[in-house]
Design an enzyme around this catalytic site. Structure first.
Site, mmCIF file in Angstrom:
data_model
loop_
_atom_site.group_PDB
_atom_site.id
_atom_site.type_symbol
_atom_site.label_atom_id
_atom_site.label_comp_id
_atom_site.label_asym_id
_atom_site.label_seq_id
_atom_site.Cartn_x
_atom_site.Cartn_y
_atom_site.Cartn_z
ATOM 1 N N LYS A 50 0.811 -1.215 0.000
ATOM 2 C CA LYS A 50 0.000 0.000 0.000
ATOM 3 C C LYS A 50 0.849 1.272 0.000
ATOM 4 O O LYS A 50 2.047 1.261 0.275
ATOM 5 C CB LYS A 50 -0.971 -0.019 1.176
ATOM 6 C CG LYS A 50 -2.198 -0.874 0.898
ATOM 7 C CD LYS A 50 -3.340 -0.566 1.826
ATOM 8 C CE LYS A 50 -4.641 -1.177 1.294
ATOM 9 N NZ LYS A 50 -5.750 -0.976 2.220
ATOM 10 N N ARG A 54 -4.754 -9.661 4.398
ATOM 11 C CA ARG A 54 -5.013 -9.618 2.956
ATOM 12 C C ARG A 54 -3.677 -9.341 2.252
ATOM 13 O O ARG A 54 -3.046 -8.307 2.508
ATOM 14 C CB ARG A 54 -6.048 -8.540 2.651
ATOM 15 C CG ARG A 54 -6.557 -8.533 1.222
ATOM 16 C CD ARG A 54 -7.702 -7.533 1.095
ATOM 17 N NE ARG A 54 -8.275 -7.547 -0.262
ATOM 18 C CZ ARG A 54 -7.843 -6.794 -1.261
ATOM 19 N NH1 ARG A 54 -6.843 -5.942 -1.064
ATOM 20 N NH2 ARG A 54 -8.404 -6.859 -2.447
#
Length: 288
Positions: free
Chosen positions: A224, A258
């Site tokens: 991210k 995740r």
């Protein structure tokens, strides 16, 4: 710590579950469409299972604000056939559908999905109705009130952890009140969504405050922007930073992770579990 029940699987307090990401999108920020083709997506699921995934999260729309609009019908066409194929190939695998749309969630659950990963915090309220009607698990997320596929111009909080915690608990309790199974609810602080890099770092540092709510915590950290901005690195060089954040999140009580890099994530989580005493070493021989 409450058990988490998803489909046939029960994840107890000492279990760390790896949720593999498989996107049927041509414009994913990570792989630029590598798993968009149906056969490529099926192969990616097979690989994830071989590398230790417990859950696979299937999505048909990228989260970012760039790229074309994807209609609900297009999303269903991308997601539902893959869910059905994976359900047939890997009956023990928990299938999650990454969608904010109730109509997509309902079709996916009918095809075999057992978890609805609503990353846009109930933007479409019918998503919760699907979970309540079908018994599917449900991910409660926090996005700071953003509409799907948007990025906050300026994210401001007094105390981001306290505010995220309060909203997630409120929304989890509301989901249960609406009929969603209590043992199928997870909370996700949703790093990057409606947050600055400083906010996402603070949430990681203080994740134990979310875990202390008793709700199982899911974290989506993989590659991210907060990792990239912290280290000043592009997407293809963010694995080490992701794994560092993964280890800290696991230590602080997160339970579902995740991830794009399934094998590496599985190894990190197994090591954390062994250090914490929740899982024995696999091959202890030295000086025994």
């Amino acid at each position: 710590m409450r058990a988490l029940r998803l489909g046939r699987r029960v994840f107890d307090g000492g279990d760390y579950a790896v949720m593999a990401i498989v996107n049927r999108t041509p414009d994913s920020f990570y792989d630029a469409g590598r798993t968009f083709a149906f056969d490529a997506a099926v192969a990616a699921v097979d690989s994830a299972v071989a590398n230790g995934a417990d859950i696979v999260d299937i999505g048909g729309v990228k989260a970012g604000d760039d790229g074309p609009e994807v209609t609900a019908a297009e999303e269903i066409d991308r997601v539902v056939p893959l869910v059905a194929a994976v359900h047939d190939r890997h009956p023990e695998l928990v299938i999650s559908v990454d969608t904010w749309r109730g109509e997509v969630a309902r079709e996916a659950v009918a095809a075999g999905a057992e978890l609805i990963n609503d990353t846009w915090a109930g933007w479409d309220p019918t998503v919760i109705e699907v979970a309540a009607d079908t018994g599917a698990g449900f991910v409660v997320s926090h996005t700071g009130g953003l509409a799907p596929r948007t990025i906050a111009e300026k994210a401001v909080y007094g105390d981001v952890v306290k505010e995220v915690r309060a909203e997630l608990v409120e929304r989890a309790e509301a989901a249960v009140a609406a009929g969603v199974r209590a043992d199928g609810v997870l909370i996700d602080p949703t790093h990057d969504f409606g947050k600055t890099t400083y906010h996402s770092l603070d949430l990681t540092r203080r994740l134990d405050e979310l875990a202390d709510t008793g709700w199982p915590v899911l974290v989506a950290l993989s590659r991210k922007d907060f990792v990239g901005e912290t280290l000043d690195l592009p997407v293809d060089r963010r694995l080490n930073g992701t794994l560092a954040a993964t280890a800290i999140s696991a230590w602080n009580g997160a339970r579902v992770f995740r991830a794009h890099d399934v094998a590496a994530t599985r190894e990190v989580l197994d090591m954390v579990a062994a250090i914490k005493g929740d899982k024995p070493p696999k091959a202890p021989l030295r000086s025994l």
